[in-house]
Design a protein around this motif. Structure first.
Motif, PDB file in Angstrom:
ATOM      1  N   ALA A 113       0.829  -1.205   0.000  1.00  0.00           N
ATOM      2  CA  ALA A 113       0.000   0.000   0.000  1.00  0.00           C
ATOM      3  C   ALA A 113       0.866   1.259   0.000  1.00  0.00           C
ATOM      4  CB  ALA A 113      -0.931  -0.005   1.218  1.00  0.00           C
ATOM      5  N   ASP A 117       0.986   4.140  -2.897  1.00  0.00           N
ATOM      6  CA  ASP A 117       0.709   5.522  -2.514  1.00  0.00           C
ATOM      7  C   ASP A 117       1.811   6.451  -3.031  1.00  0.00           C
ATOM      8  OD1 ASP A 117      -0.986   7.404  -0.765  1.00  0.00           O
ATOM      9  OD2 ASP A 117       1.018   7.740   0.039  1.00  0.00           O
ATOM     10  N   GLY A 122       1.578  10.227  -3.469  1.00  0.00           N
ATOM     11  CA  GLY A 122       1.253  10.429  -2.067  1.00  0.00           C
ATOM     12  C   GLY A 122       2.500  10.594  -1.211  1.00  0.00           C
ATOM     13  N   PRO A 126      -0.546   5.888   3.505  1.00  0.00           N
ATOM     14  CA  PRO A 126      -1.910   5.668   3.022  1.00  0.00           C
ATOM     15  C   PRO A 126      -2.899   5.597   4.179  1.00  0.00           C
ATOM     16  CG  PRO A 126      -0.640   3.641   2.881  1.00  0.00           C
ATOM     17  CD  PRO A 126       0.334   4.714   3.238  1.00  0.00           C
TER      18      PRO A 126
END
Length: 248
Positions: A113, A117, A122, A126
């Motif tokens: 994850a 991200d 990101g 996350p």
């Protein structure tokens, strides 16, 4: 593993001993014994190829990626599931040239994850570790590039082409026996486990495990020895040092 390189004595012993004794006909079962020197050779292969893969991951994520010198053990999926029980992303890497067989990469669902991200711009934190189909597709692309670069590195080491098919991903719980048996190895089959500590700046600090069937690992060792056989140990060390990926 010492300095990460096999000595000339170890190479000679592997060529003339453990591997040399394995010139049986195809009808005879292959010995699954895996010597300490063979473990060293697999550690050397994984150290260089996964170092290259980490460099590729660093470029994809825009963050420094570090992996430790690998720890090589003989284990089973059952033993791995006891040590690594959380939901995992299993990456099935099949070879289509240079090596016969396949191997697995195991990373935690959370690490997957975080990787997705970061790939999507990101901050690596996350909101949830849950993985959507889009997230799994993103991890698949990252693993394809990572393992593709690792195969290229192995091609250099072996002086012959090594290529892979696009990796297949599955999200499983290693505690669930039904999950483990879906297209993977049997729980009790002896396997070579290569464990790395993987650190991605301030967002990942965990384990990455490469799982290789013993016959596949033996094939890799034979390839390495064929490319190295007979060269002075200093030359081998200088050559491997030149191939070693530099930290980002």
């Amino acid at each position: 593993m010492g300095n990460g390189m096999l000595s000339q004595e170890e190479i000679d012993a592997l060529l003339n001993g453990t591997l040399g004794a394995d010139n049986s006909t195809s009808e005879e079962p292959q010995s699954l014994e895996f010597s300490d020197m063979e473990k060293d050779a697999i550690g050397e292969i994984s150290n260089i190829s996964m170092g290259t893969a980490a460099t590729t991951l660093s470029q994809l994520l825009g963050k420094k990626v570090e992996i430790t010198t690998p720890v090589v053990n003989i284990t089973t999926l059952e033993e791995i599931s006891n040590e690594y029980p959380i939901p995992c992303v299993i990456v099935d890497v099949k070879y289509k040239a240079g090596i016969e067989g396949s191997n697995l990469l195991i990373l935690s669902q959370r690490d997957g994850a975080v990787i997705v991200d970061l790939m999507m711009g990101g901050n690596g934190h996350p909101a949830s570790p849950e993985l959507s189909e889009l997230a799994i597709s993103g991890i698949s692309e990252a693993m394809n590039q990572m393992m593709g670069s690792a195969a290229t590195s192995m091609s250099t080491m072996f002086n012959s082409l090594v290529d892979i098919t696009p990796p297949q991903l599955a999200l499983i719980n290693l505690n669930e026996k039904d999950d483990i048996n879906k297209g993977l190895f049997s729980q009790t089959e002896e396997l070579v486990s290569v464990s790395f500590r993987m650190v991605v700046e301030d967002v990942i600090d965990s384990s990455l495990i490469q799982v290789i069937p013993i016959p596949v690992a033996k094939g890799m060792v034979e390839k390495l020895l064929s490319s190295m056989g007979g060269a002075p140990s200093e030359t081998q060390e200088e050559s491997a040092s030149a191939r070693q990926p530099q930290p980002q």
